[in-house]
Write a protein that holds these residues in place. Structure first.
Motif, short mmCIF file in Angstrom:
data_model
loop_
_atom_site.label_atom_id
_atom_site.label_comp_id
_atom_site.label_asym_id
_atom_site.label_seq_id
_atom_site.Cartn_x
_atom_site.Cartn_y
_atom_site.Cartn_z
N PHE A 175 -4.30 -0.47 8.24
CA PHE A 175 -4.07 -1.50 9.66
C PHE A 175 -5.83 -1.22 10.20
CE2 PHE A 175 0.30 -1.06 8.99
CZ PHE A 175 0.56 -2.07 9.79
N CYS A 188 6.26 -1.05 6.82
CA CYS A 188 5.61 0.30 7.56
C CYS A 188 6.28 0.74 8.64
CB CYS A 188 4.19 -0.38 7.84
SG CYS A 188 3.27 -0.91 6.61
N HIS A 247 4.59 0.74 1.17
CA HIS A 247 5.00 -0.25 2.21
C HIS A 247 4.38 -1.61 1.75
CE1 HIS A 247 3.66 3.17 5.33
NE2 HIS A 247 4.98 3.51 4.50
N HIS A 272 0.90 -1.18 -0.07
CA HIS A 272 -0.10 0.01 0.17
C HIS A 272 1.07 1.26 -0.11
CE1 HIS A 272 0.41 -1.07 4.26
NE2 HIS A 272 0.89 0.09 4.72
N CYS A 312 -1.69 3.72 4.98
CA CYS A 312 -1.14 2.69 5.96
C CYS A 312 -2.10 2.78 7.03
CB CYS A 312 0.27 3.46 6.28
SG CYS A 312 1.03 2.29 7.42
ZN LIG Z 1 2.05 1.06 5.83
#
Ligand SMILES: [Zn+2]
Length: 86
Positions: free
Chosen positions: A19, A38, A49, A10, A15
């Protein structure tokens, strides 16, 4: 069962969404740990990432099912096995 590497990518701006997507999602990967770029110190701010998981699953589709939908579209699933290196 077979072994798969899930390789998810990504953009840095995505980011927090990558998550947040785990909240409320049922998966054996939740609350585990993964190798990821990350938040790595010294990484270029614009570098993509990548997160890697090694999973056991019946097939590639089942392996991908361990990830929330937000992550699956940008995840490569690789069927792997140990091989001797000469
Ligand atoms: Zn990330």
């Amino acid at each position: 069962m077979a072994t798969y590497i899930l390789c998810h990518r990504h953009e840095p701006a995505e980011c927090r969404f990558a998550f947040a997507a785990w909240r409320g999602f049922d998966s054996p990967l939740r609350h585990g740990r993964a190798l990821a770029s990350c938040g790595r110190n010294g990484q270029a701010a614009d570098a993509r990432h990548t997160i890697f998981w090694t999973v056991e699953a019946a097939d590639a589709s089942a392996a991908l099912g361990y990830l929330p939908a937000y992550l699956t579209s940008r995840t490569e699933v690789v069927h792997v096995a140990e091989v001797p290196i000469p």
